[in-house]
Design an enzyme around this catalytic site. Structure first.
Site, PDB file in Angstrom:
ATOM      1  N   LYS A  76       0.814  -1.217   0.000  1.00 41.16           N
ATOM      2  CA  LYS A  76       0.000   0.000   0.000  1.00 41.16           C
ATOM      3  C   LYS A  76       0.852   1.274   0.000  1.00 41.16           C
ATOM      4  O   LYS A  76       0.523   2.267   0.635  1.00 41.16           O
ATOM      5  CB  LYS A  76      -0.975   0.013   1.187  1.00 41.16           C
ATOM      6  CG  LYS A  76      -1.838  -1.241   1.301  1.00 41.16           C
ATOM      7  CD  LYS A  76      -2.488  -1.624  -0.016  1.00 41.16           C
ATOM      8  CE  LYS A  76      -3.456  -0.572  -0.516  1.00 41.16           C
ATOM      9  NZ  LYS A  76      -3.966  -0.893  -1.902  1.00 41.16           N
ATOM     10  N   SER A  77       1.935   1.223  -0.763  1.00 39.86           N
ATOM     11  CA  SER A  77       2.832   2.375  -0.856  1.00 39.86           C
ATOM     12  C   SER A  77       2.880   2.987  -2.250  1.00 39.86           C
ATOM     13  O   SER A  77       3.768   3.787  -2.537  1.00 39.86           O
ATOM     14  CB  SER A  77       4.253   1.961  -0.437  1.00 39.86           C
ATOM     15  OG  SER A  77       4.310   1.597   0.913  1.00 39.86           O
ATOM     16  N   THR A  79       2.488   0.810  -5.057  1.00 39.20           N
ATOM     17  CA  THR A  79       3.028  -0.270  -5.880  1.00 39.20           C
ATOM     18  C   THR A  79       2.359  -0.349  -7.243  1.00 39.20           C
ATOM     19  O   THR A  79       3.025  -0.395  -8.281  1.00 39.20           O
ATOM     20  CB  THR A  79       2.840  -1.626  -5.160  1.00 39.20           C
ATOM     21  OG1 THR A  79       3.163  -1.488  -3.781  1.00 39.20           O
ATOM     22  CG2 THR A  79       3.698  -2.691  -5.802  1.00 39.20           C
ATOM     23  N   THR A  80       1.031  -0.396  -7.257  1.00 37.47           N
ATOM     24  CA  THR A  80       0.293  -0.592  -8.511  1.00 37.47           C
ATOM     25  C   THR A  80       0.587   0.529  -9.494  1.00 37.47           C
ATOM     26  O   THR A  80       0.754   0.301 -10.699  1.00 37.47           O
ATOM     27  CB  THR A  80      -1.216  -0.683  -8.228  1.00 37.47           C
ATOM     28  OG1 THR A  80      -1.454  -1.687  -7.225  1.00 37.47           O
ATOM     29  CG2 THR A  80      -1.987  -1.043  -9.484  1.00 37.47           C
ATOM     30  N   TRP A  81       0.656   1.743  -8.997  1.00 38.96           N
ATOM     31  CA  TRP A  81       0.951   2.902  -9.842  1.00 38.96           C
ATOM     32  C   TRP A  81       2.355   2.797 -10.444  1.00 38.96           C
ATOM     33  O   TRP A  81       2.544   2.966 -11.649  1.00 38.96           O
ATOM     34  CB  TRP A  81       0.814   4.174  -9.003  1.00 38.96           C
ATOM     35  CG  TRP A  81       0.934   5.456  -9.776  1.00 38.96           C
ATOM     36  CD1 TRP A  81       0.790   5.628 -11.131  1.00 38.96           C
ATOM     37  CD2 TRP A  81       1.208   6.741  -9.233  1.00 38.96           C
ATOM     38  NE1 TRP A  81       0.966   6.953 -11.463  1.00 38.96           N
ATOM     39  CE2 TRP A  81       1.217   7.666 -10.319  1.00 38.96           C
ATOM     40  CE3 TRP A  81       1.423   7.219  -7.943  1.00 38.96           C
ATOM     41  CZ2 TRP A  81       1.454   9.029 -10.136  1.00 38.96           C
ATOM     42  CZ3 TRP A  81       1.651   8.581  -7.763  1.00 38.96           C
ATOM     43  CH2 TRP A  81       1.670   9.471  -8.851  1.00 38.96           C
ATOM     44  N   HIS A 146       7.239  -7.435  -2.525  1.00 47.87           N
ATOM     45  CA  HIS A 146       7.117  -6.746  -1.242  1.00 47.87           C
ATOM     46  C   HIS A 146       8.194  -7.219  -0.261  1.00 47.87           C
ATOM     47  O   HIS A 146       8.221  -6.745   0.881  1.00 47.87           O
ATOM     48  CB  HIS A 146       5.746  -7.012  -0.608  1.00 47.87           C
ATOM     49  CG  HIS A 146       4.612  -6.254  -1.230  1.00 47.87           C
ATOM     50  ND1 HIS A 146       4.723  -4.948  -1.655  1.00 47.87           N
ATOM     51  CD2 HIS A 146       3.324  -6.625  -1.473  1.00 47.87           C
ATOM     52  CE1 HIS A 146       3.555  -4.545  -2.138  1.00 47.87           C
ATOM     53  NE2 HIS A 146       2.692  -5.536  -2.045  1.00 47.87           N
ATOM     54  N   ARG A 169       6.266   5.344   0.735  1.00 48.62           N
ATOM     55  CA  ARG A 169       5.141   6.234   1.035  1.00 48.62           C
ATOM     56  C   ARG A 169       5.166   6.548   2.519  1.00 48.62           C
ATOM     57  O   ARG A 169       5.608   5.726   3.329  1.00 48.62           O
ATOM     58  CB  ARG A 169       3.821   5.557   0.660  1.00 48.62           C
ATOM     59  CG  ARG A 169       2.592   6.471   0.742  1.00 48.62           C
ATOM     60  CD  ARG A 169       1.330   5.686   0.377  1.00 48.62           C
ATOM     61  NE  ARG A 169       0.158   6.551   0.316  1.00 48.62           N
ATOM     62  CZ  ARG A 169      -1.078   6.108   0.139  1.00 48.62           C
ATOM     63  NH1 ARG A 169      -1.302   4.803  -0.006  1.00 48.62           N
ATOM     64  NH2 ARG A 169      -2.085   6.957   0.096  1.00 48.62           N
ATOM     65  N   SER A 177      -4.096   3.136   4.630  1.00 45.36           N
ATOM     66  CA  SER A 177      -4.418   2.429   3.388  1.00 45.36           C
ATOM     67  C   SER A 177      -4.414   0.921   3.612  1.00 45.36           C
ATOM     68  O   SER A 177      -5.267   0.193   3.095  1.00 45.36           O
ATOM     69  CB  SER A 177      -3.412   2.813   2.301  1.00 45.36           C
ATOM     70  OG  SER A 177      -3.756   2.243   1.070  1.00 45.36           O
ATOM     71  N   TYR A 242       6.585   8.345  -2.971  1.00 47.01           N
ATOM     72  CA  TYR A 242       5.222   8.433  -3.497  1.00 47.01           C
ATOM     73  C   TYR A 242       4.755   9.882  -3.592  1.00 47.01           C
ATOM     74  O   TYR A 242       4.155  10.293  -4.592  1.00 47.01           O
ATOM     75  CB  TYR A 242       4.297   7.629  -2.574  1.00 47.01           C
ATOM     76  CG  TYR A 242       2.836   7.651  -2.961  1.00 47.01           C
ATOM     77  CD1 TYR A 242       2.352   6.782  -3.941  1.00 47.01           C
ATOM     78  CD2 TYR A 242       1.935   8.515  -2.336  1.00 47.01           C
ATOM     79  CE1 TYR A 242       1.004   6.791  -4.291  1.00 47.01           C
ATOM     80  CE2 TYR A 242       0.592   8.522  -2.682  1.00 47.01           C
ATOM     81  CZ  TYR A 242       0.135   7.664  -3.657  1.00 47.01           C
ATOM     82  OH  TYR A 242      -1.197   7.676  -4.008  1.00 47.01           O
TER      83      TYR A 242
END
Length: 342
Positions: A76-77, A79-81, A146, A169, A177, A242
């Site tokens: 939740k830092s 990653t997907t972006w 991760h 992040r 998150s 982030y």
């Protein structure tokens, strides 16, 4: 209890863990997280059993290529972006137009799989992952993870180093998150085993998070492992923030492209390609795609839960002043002398 290395006699195992591997994991320091899930401490961080087995398998059998790119983060830092940005950057010569771009029909994590959550995770699998499709279809190969830098480093050869991009992040936003993400999945996370606990409070997660006994934690130790790696080898480890990606996306995506050795040409910049990639990978665009609204990962994770708000400073709406003070104190103590500011 001191940290242990993988015994030599376990390094040639097949994907299914042997009794010796199970005994090795059982011999590691262990604790219970706020979901009642047993976690094991390996190379400074905590992992659920299935995830740790996958990491050990990765360490034993992964053969790095010099052109490999690995996107790393604490959960939740961002990653997907970052995964989407990395994919769009290195594949842009193949997909010059956004029409038919894979990111429009696939979740970024389907295109850039997790090493320990998908490829080497033996849940519902009976053999080692076949990585030949990555070699034959495209170069460079793209993976995500991760795991800590110390765990990731084990199979990476000095003479053939990968490119590692890490995104950090701010800790309070990560915690909030993570709370919402975990709440959506009721403790069944990342291909590991859930406890059956249906609901925990943010206070429960806060206590577990602060002790570090949480998936891939402690947060501070994981961040520091990559920070120090970037200082020691800046050519092969890039440390990104982030909040800087949010506030200065053009500068940061160009920095990322330079690091990945695919810098934008003057012609590309003049054609507006930087803006096109940023728009393609934007939170607004990705979260609105059908695949990310209704699709699921191979472990049953709803892709829509990867996209909540993505804001900076959202933690102030959930954490008490006492919680914030405690996190600030832990952060100050953990980072003392490191040169890193969170």
């Amino acid at each position: 209890m001191n940290e242990k290395e993988i015994p030599m006699n376990l390094r040639d195992e097949e994907q299914n863990p042997s009794e010796e591997t199970k005994r090795f994991i059982s011999s590691l320091p262990s604790d219970i997280d706020c979901y009642g899930i047993k976690m094991f401490k390996y190379k400074g961080c905590w992992y659920e059993k299935n995830i740790l087995q996958a990491i050990l398998s990765f360490q034993k059998s992964f053969e790095p290529q010099e052109t490999d790119i690995i996107v790393a983060s604490f959960p939740k830092s961002g990653t997907t972006w970052l995964v989407a940005l990395a994919f769009a950057l290195v594949r842009r010569s193949k997909y010059l137009s956004n029409d038919g771009h894979p990111l429009l029909s696939h979740n970024p994590h389907d295109l850039v799989p997790f090493l320990e959550i998908e490829l080497y995770n033996n849940v519902n699998k009976s053999s080692k992952p076949d990585l030949t499709k990555f070699s034959s279809s495209s170069s460079p190969r793209l993976f995500s993870t991760h795991m800590s830098f110390h765990a990731l480093q084990v199979p990476l050869k000095k003479e053939s180093p990968c490119k590692i991009v890490y995104v950090r992040r701010k800790v309070k936003d990560v915690l909030v998150s993570l709370y919402h993400f975990n709440k959506s999945h009721k403790g069944v996370l990342w291909g590991g085993e859930g406890s059956g606990v249906e609901e925990i409070t943010i206070e429960d997660l806060f206590e577990s998070f602060c002790t570090g006994v949480t998936y891939f934690g402690p947060y501070w130790d994981q961040v520091l492992s990559y920070w120090r790696g970037s200082l020691e080898d800046p050519k092969h480890v890039l440390f990104m923030r982030y909040e800087e990606l949010k506030s200065e996306p053009h500068a940061q995506i160009k920095r990322l492209a330079e690091f990945l050795e695919c810098p934008f040409t003057e012609e590309e910049e003049q054609s507006g390609l930087v803006d096109k990639i940023l728009e393609l990978c934007s939170f607004r665009n990705l979260s609105g795609l059908e695949i990310n609204k209704t699709g699921k990962s191979w472990i049953g994770l709803d892709f829509k839960t990867l996209y909540r708000r993505g804001e900076v400073g959202d933690s102030k709406n959930y954490l008490t002043p006492e919680m914030e003070t405690k996190i600030d104190m832990i952060t100050e103590e953990k980072l003392k002398g490191s040169g890193l500011k969170l």
